[in-house]
Design a protein around this motif. Structure first.
Motif, PDB file in Angstrom:
ATOM      1  N   LEU A 102       0.844  -1.205   0.000  1.00 40.34           N
ATOM      2  CA  LEU A 102       0.000   0.000   0.000  1.00 40.34           C
ATOM      3  C   LEU A 102       0.875   1.249   0.000  1.00 40.34           C
ATOM      4  CD1 LEU A 102      -2.992   0.797   0.202  1.00 40.34           C
ATOM      5  CD2 LEU A 102      -2.610   1.120   2.632  1.00 40.34           C
ATOM      6  N   GLY A 103       1.974   1.217   0.796  1.00 43.73           N
ATOM      7  CA  GLY A 103       2.886   2.366   0.816  1.00 43.73           C
ATOM      8  C   GLY A 103       3.509   2.603  -0.539  1.00 43.73           C
ATOM      9  N   ILE A 104       3.971   1.516  -1.197  1.00 40.93           N
ATOM     10  CA  ILE A 104       4.602   1.674  -2.511  1.00 40.93           C
ATOM     11  C   ILE A 104       3.594   2.220  -3.515  1.00 40.93           C
ATOM     12  CG2 ILE A 104       5.667   0.413  -4.399  1.00 40.93           C
ATOM     13  CD1 ILE A 104       6.877  -1.434  -2.347  1.00 40.93           C
ATOM     14  N   VAL A 105       2.378   1.670  -3.490  1.00 46.60           N
ATOM     15  CA  VAL A 105       1.352   2.124  -4.443  1.00 46.60           C
ATOM     16  C   VAL A 105       1.041   3.597  -4.218  1.00 46.60           C
ATOM     17  CG1 VAL A 105      -1.089   1.924  -4.993  1.00 46.60           C
ATOM     18  CG2 VAL A 105       0.319  -0.103  -4.876  1.00 46.60           C
ATOM     19  N   LEU A 106       0.954   4.011  -2.935  1.00 39.21           N
ATOM     20  CA  LEU A 106       0.642   5.415  -2.640  1.00 39.21           C
ATOM     21  C   LEU A 106       1.745   6.342  -3.126  1.00 39.21           C
ATOM     22  CD1 LEU A 106      -1.024   5.492   0.852  1.00 39.21           C
ATOM     23  CD2 LEU A 106      -1.868   6.481  -1.251  1.00 39.21           C
ATOM     24  N   SER A 107       3.021   5.901  -2.950  1.00 35.31           N
ATOM     25  CA  SER A 107       4.097   6.802  -3.379  1.00 35.31           C
ATOM     26  C   SER A 107       4.187   6.866  -4.893  1.00 35.31           C
ATOM     27  CB  SER A 107       5.416   6.369  -2.771  1.00 35.31           C
ATOM     28  OG  SER A 107       5.608   5.004  -2.990  1.00 35.31           O
ATOM     29  N   ILE A 108       3.908   5.740  -5.588  1.00 38.55           N
ATOM     30  CA  ILE A 108       3.854   5.792  -7.058  1.00 38.55           C
ATOM     31  C   ILE A 108       2.719   6.713  -7.497  1.00 38.55           C
ATOM     32  CG2 ILE A 108       3.339   4.414  -9.099  1.00 38.55           C
ATOM     33  CD1 ILE A 108       4.866   2.155  -7.831  1.00 38.55           C
ATOM     34  N   PHE A 109       1.618   6.685  -6.749  1.00 42.66           N
ATOM     35  CA  PHE A 109       0.503   7.580  -7.038  1.00 42.66           C
ATOM     36  C   PHE A 109       0.938   9.039  -6.906  1.00 42.66           C
ATOM     37  CE2 PHE A 109      -3.344   9.830  -5.544  1.00 42.66           C
ATOM     38  CZ  PHE A 109      -4.098   9.672  -6.684  1.00 42.66           C
ATOM     39  N   VAL A 110       1.743   9.326  -5.856  1.00 48.05           N
ATOM     40  CA  VAL A 110       2.246  10.696  -5.688  1.00 48.05           C
ATOM     41  C   VAL A 110       3.088  11.109  -6.884  1.00 48.05           C
ATOM     42  CG1 VAL A 110       3.829  12.115  -4.333  1.00 48.05           C
ATOM     43  CG2 VAL A 110       2.178  10.693  -3.190  1.00 48.05           C
ATOM     44  N   ILE A 112       3.035   9.871  -9.935  1.00 50.20           N
ATOM     45  CA  ILE A 112       2.241  10.016 -11.173  1.00 50.20           C
ATOM     46  C   ILE A 112       1.436  11.305 -11.140  1.00 50.20           C
ATOM     47  CG2 ILE A 112       0.278   9.053 -12.420  1.00 50.20           C
ATOM     48  CD1 ILE A 112       1.368   6.310 -11.777  1.00 50.20           C
ATOM     49  N   LEU A 113       0.852  11.599  -9.977  1.00 53.91           N
ATOM     50  CA  LEU A 113       0.027  12.796  -9.856  1.00 53.91           C
ATOM     51  C   LEU A 113       0.848  14.053 -10.103  1.00 53.91           C
ATOM     52  CD1 LEU A 113      -2.944  13.124  -9.016  1.00 53.91           C
ATOM     53  CD2 LEU A 113      -2.122  13.845  -6.800  1.00 53.91           C
ATOM     54  N   SER A 114       2.088  14.068  -9.541  1.00 59.17           N
ATOM     55  CA  SER A 114       2.900  15.259  -9.754  1.00 59.17           C
ATOM     56  C   SER A 114       3.537  15.260 -11.133  1.00 59.17           C
ATOM     57  CB  SER A 114       3.961  15.355  -8.672  1.00 59.17           C
ATOM     58  OG  SER A 114       4.593  14.115  -8.541  1.00 59.17           O
ATOM     59  N   GLY A 115       3.812  14.057 -11.675  1.00 57.26           N
ATOM     60  CA  GLY A 115       4.357  13.993 -13.016  1.00 57.26           C
ATOM     61  C   GLY A 115       3.360  14.461 -14.057  1.00 57.26           C
ATOM     62  N   SER A 116       2.061  14.231 -13.794  1.00 53.33           N
ATOM     63  CA  SER A 116       1.046  14.712 -14.730  1.00 53.33           C
ATOM     64  C   SER A 116       1.057  16.231 -14.792  1.00 53.33           C
ATOM     65  CB  SER A 116      -0.324  14.205 -14.314  1.00 53.33           C
ATOM     66  OG  SER A 116      -0.651  14.746 -13.064  1.00 53.33           O
ATOM     67  N   LEU A 117       1.419  16.867 -13.659  1.00 57.20           N
ATOM     68  CA  LEU A 117       1.565  18.330 -13.659  1.00 57.20           C
ATOM     69  C   LEU A 117       2.605  18.765 -14.686  1.00 57.20           C
ATOM     70  CD1 LEU A 117       1.730  19.577 -10.000  1.00 57.20           C
ATOM     71  CD2 LEU A 117       0.113  20.205 -11.729  1.00 57.20           C
ATOM     72  N   VAL A 118       3.706  17.967 -14.765  1.00 57.36           N
ATOM     73  CA  VAL A 118       4.787  18.337 -15.669  1.00 57.36           C
ATOM     74  C   VAL A 118       4.331  18.260 -17.110  1.00 57.36           C
ATOM     75  CG1 VAL A 118       7.074  17.711 -16.445  1.00 57.36           C
ATOM     76  CG2 VAL A 118       6.529  17.621 -14.039  1.00 57.36           C
TER      77      VAL A 118
ATOM     78  N   LEU B   8      11.358  20.187 -13.246  1.00 57.33           N
ATOM     79  CA  LEU B   8      10.182  19.842 -12.437  1.00 57.33           C
ATOM     80  C   LEU B   8      10.052  18.332 -12.311  1.00 57.33           C
ATOM     81  CD1 LEU B   8       7.494  22.411 -13.505  1.00 57.33           C
ATOM     82  CD2 LEU B   8       8.917  22.344 -11.503  1.00 57.33           C
ATOM     83  N   ALA B   9      10.337  17.612 -13.407  1.00 58.92           N
ATOM     84  CA  ALA B   9      10.249  16.149 -13.338  1.00 58.92           C
ATOM     85  C   ALA B   9      11.238  15.606 -12.314  1.00 58.92           C
ATOM     86  CB  ALA B   9      10.528  15.556 -14.709  1.00 58.92           C
ATOM     87  N   LEU B  10      12.453  16.151 -12.325  1.00 60.93           N
ATOM     88  CA  LEU B  10      13.461  15.696 -11.363  1.00 60.93           C
ATOM     89  C   LEU B  10      13.016  15.998  -9.936  1.00 60.93           C
ATOM     90  CD1 LEU B  10      16.511  14.691 -11.121  1.00 60.93           C
ATOM     91  CD2 LEU B  10      16.849  17.027 -10.418  1.00 60.93           C
ATOM     92  N   ALA B  11      12.485  17.236  -9.743  1.00 61.99           N
ATOM     93  CA  ALA B  11      12.044  17.610  -8.397  1.00 61.99           C
ATOM     94  C   ALA B  11      10.930  16.699  -7.929  1.00 61.99           C
ATOM     95  CB  ALA B  11      11.575  19.061  -8.399  1.00 61.99           C
ATOM     96  N   PHE B  12       9.994  16.367  -8.839  1.00 60.38           N
ATOM     97  CA  PHE B  12       8.883  15.502  -8.415  1.00 60.38           C
ATOM     98  C   PHE B  12       9.368  14.082  -8.166  1.00 60.38           C
ATOM     99  CE2 PHE B  12       5.932  18.621 -10.573  1.00 60.38           C
ATOM    100  CZ  PHE B  12       5.595  19.183  -9.365  1.00 60.38           C
ATOM    101  N   MET B  13      10.393  13.657  -8.921  1.00 57.37           N
ATOM    102  CA  MET B  13      10.942  12.322  -8.631  1.00 57.37           C
ATOM    103  C   MET B  13      11.544  12.286  -7.231  1.00 57.37           C
ATOM    104  SD  MET B  13      12.892  10.849 -11.911  1.00 57.37           S
ATOM    105  CE  MET B  13      12.099  10.754 -13.483  1.00 57.37           C
TER     106      MET B  13
END
Lengths: 222, 106, 144
Positions: A102-110, A112-118, B8-13
Motif C-alpha cells: 500500500l505504501g509503494i502504491v501510494l508513493s507511485i501515485f504521488v 504520477i500525480l505530480s508527473g502529470s503536472l509536468v 520539475l520532473a526531477l524535483a517531483f521524482m
C-alpha cells in the motif's frame, strides 16, 4: 557554434547530475547499513548544489554545501554514531506485506500525480531574462534578503535558537530522569535486580527484541 | 537550453522518493533522511521557477535560503528527539510496538 | 556565458575522484591473492589480542549538543557571508540589523553554553549514582 556546444554541455551536465542524484537518493533510502545511507545522503546533497549552479544561483549552491553537506549530514552521522550498533542495521518491517505494498502504491501515485503536472501544462522552455553574473547575483540576493526582507532573518535567528534551546531542555529532562529515576527504571539498571525483573515483565528490555523478531519471522512464514 | 519541465520532473521524482521513504520505512533516521530528500526536491523546483518565469526576481532563491536554515533547525531538534525516543524505548524502529509503562504509586 | 561553464572543472574533478576510488578498489580486488577466508583471517588485528565485540561503540548522548552548536554558527556564517560580499555593508540600517542578528545568536549560544553543564551527568554525579546503586545492591544481597 559556441551556443550549440554550451547547450550540449548543459544537457550532458543535467543528465549526469540527475542520474547521480537519483541513484544516491535511492541508495540513501535502501542501503542496509545506516551509516552508509547517511553518507550517501551527504554526497547527494552536495551534488544537488550542481543544479543550483546550472540554475544561476551560486550563493544557494554554496549555502547548500555549507549547511547540508557540512552541517545536517554531519549531524545525522553523529546521531547514528551515538546509537548502539544494534540499531544501525535496519530491522524495519511492516506488520504485513500488504501494508508495504500500500505504501509503494501510494508513493507511485504521488509521483504520477505530480508527473502529470509536468506533462499536462506547457512550461517555458527558455530562460527569458538575463545572464546574471556572479557579483550581480550575490548583490541582488543580498538586497532581497537583507535590504528588503531583513525581518525574515531575525525570525530565522529565533527559530534556530528555539531549536537549540529546545534540544538542550530535552537533554536536561533526560538528566533529571537519571538523577531521580522513576521507580529505578531510568537509573543504573545493571545493579538493580528489581528493575531488571520489572523491565522483563514489561515490554522494554533487551529481551523484548528477540521476541518481536520471532513474531516477525512467524508472520513472514505464514 | 533545458526546458523547465525537466527540472520539475526531477524535483517531483525526488519528492516521490521522499514520500516512498516516509511511508514505507520504519527507521526514525531513515524517515528524517527522506524528509530531507523531499526538501531538496522542493528547493530545486523553487530555484528553477525563479529563473524560468517571465520577470526574474530573487524571491525563489531567497525562499530557498530560508528553507535551508529552517531545515537545519528542524533536523537538529529531530535528532535530539530521536535520541530521546531511543533512550526511553530502547529502539528507533517505529514498527516495534512500545508499551507505555505504568507509573508506580510510590 | 552561463555561470555553470565556470564550474565544469569542479564536476569533472568530483567524478574523477569517485571513479578513481572505485578503480583503485577494483584493481586491488583483482590483484590480491584470493586465498581461503576464514573468521580468523578476517578478524581485526589488535596486536595479537583477540578482539571482543564490534569496533563501533556508542558514545554518550550529550555530545550531540556540540554538533547542534556548530550548525547554528554555520547558518549564521552563511547569512553573514551574503551580507559581507554585497554593497549593503556600507548601509547603516542594514548594519544595525546584522549587528542585532549576530548579537542575538551569540547571546543564545552564551545561554546554551551556560546551561550546558545541567544537561549531562558530570563525573562526580555519575560516581555518586554508581555508588548509590552499588550500596543498594550490596544491602539487598546481605538481606538475601
Amino acid at each position: 557554434m559556441l551556443m550549440q556546444i554550451e547547450a550540449l554541455l548543459e544537457h550532458i551536465e543535467f543528465l549526469l547530475i540527475a542520474g547521480i542524484v537519483l541513484v544516491l537518493a535511492i541508495l540513501a533510502l535502501e542501503h542496509k547499513d545506516l551509516v552508509y545511507a547517511v553518507f550517501f545522503f551527504g554526497i547527494m546533497a552536495s551534488f544537488v548544489a550542481g543544479f543550483f549552479l546550472l540554475l544561476e544561483a551560486p550563493f544557494v549552491a554554496g549555502m547548500q554545501i555549507a549547511v547540508y553537506t557540512g552541517g545536517i549530514s554531519v549531524l545525522i552521522i553523529f546521531g547514528v554514531l551515538l546509537l548502539p550498533i544494534f540499531h544501525d542495521t535496519t530491522r524495519e518491517r511492516f506488520e504485513t506485506i500488504r501494508k508495504k505494498r500500500l505504501g509503494i502504491v501510494l508513493s507511485i501515485f504521488v509521483i504520477i500525480l505530480s508527473g502529470s503536472l509536468v506533462f499536462l501544462f506547457t512550461w517555458p522552455t527558455e530562460i527569458p531574462a538575463v545572464n546574471v553574473d556572479l557579483a550581480q547575483s550575490l548583490e541582488g540576493l543580498a538586497q532581497w534578503l537583507w535590504g528588503n526582507h531583513g525581518i525574515y532573518v531575525q525570525f530565522i535567528a529565533i527559530i534556530i535558537l528555539t531549536s537549540l534551546i529546545g534540544s538542550l531542555a530535552i537533554l536536561k529532562l533526560e538528566k533529571a530522569e537519571h538523577l531521580n529515576p522513576e521507580s529505578g527504571v531510568y537509573g543504573l539498571a545493571t545493579w538493580d535486580d528489581d528493575t531488571s525483573e520489572k523491565a522483563k515483565a514489561g515490554n522494554k528490555s533487551e529481551d523484548t527484541v528477540p521476541v518481536i523478531m520471532a513474531q516477525d519471522a512467524e508472520e513472514e512464514g505464514t | 537550453m533545458i526546458p523547465l519541465s525537466w527540472y520539475l520532473a526531477l524535483a517531483f521524482m525526488l519528492i516521490g522518493l521522499g514520500a516512498y521513504g516516509m511511508m514505507v520505512k520504519r527507521n526514525l533516521i531513515r524517515i528524517i533522511i527522506s524528509a530531507e530528500i523531499m526538501g531538496n526536491g522542493v528547493m530545486i523546483a523553487l530555484v528553477a521557477f525563479s529563473l524560468y518565469l517571465d520577470t526574474f526576481t530573487f524571491t525563489g532563491q531567497g525562499l530557498v535560503i530560508l528553507i535551508i536554515s529552517v531545515a537545519a533547525a528542524h533536523t537538529a531538534l529531530a535528532m535530539v528527539l530521536m535520541l530521546m525516543y531511543h533512550r526511553r524505548y530502547q529502539t528507533i524502529d517505529l514498527g516495534v510496538p512500545v508499551v507505555q509503562e505504568e507509573i508506580s504509586d510510590e | 556565458m552561463r555561470l555553470f561553464l565556470d564550474f565544469i572543472p569542479v564536476l569533472v574533478w568530483a567524478i574523477l575522484a569517485v571513479v578513481l576510488v572505485i578503480v583503485m578498489l577494483l584493481a586491488s580486488w583483482v590483484l590480491r591473492p584470493h586465498v581461503l577466508q576464514n573468521s580468523e583471517k578476517t578478524s581485526t588485528y589488535e596486536c595479537g589480542e583477540e578482539p571482543i565485540g564490534p569496533a563501533r561503540v556508542s558514545y554518550p548522548y550529550n555530545y550531540i549538543v556540540y554538533s547542534i552548536l556548530f550548525l547554528v554558527v554555520d547558518v549564521m556564517g552563511a547569512f553573514l557571508w551574503l551580507f559581507s560580499v554585497s554593497a549593503l555593508r556600507l548601509d547603516k540600517m542594514v548594519v544595525w540589523q546584522v549587528l542585532f542578528f549576530a548579537l542575538f545568536i551569540m547571546a543564545g549560544i552564551m545561554f546554551a553554553v551556560k546551561i550546558l553543564p545541567q544537561t549531562f551527568l558530570s563525573g562526580e554525579e555519575t560516581l555518586k549514582l554508581y555508588r548509590e546503586a552499588k550500596t543498594k545492591h550490596e544491602t539487598k544481597e546481605v538481606h538475601h
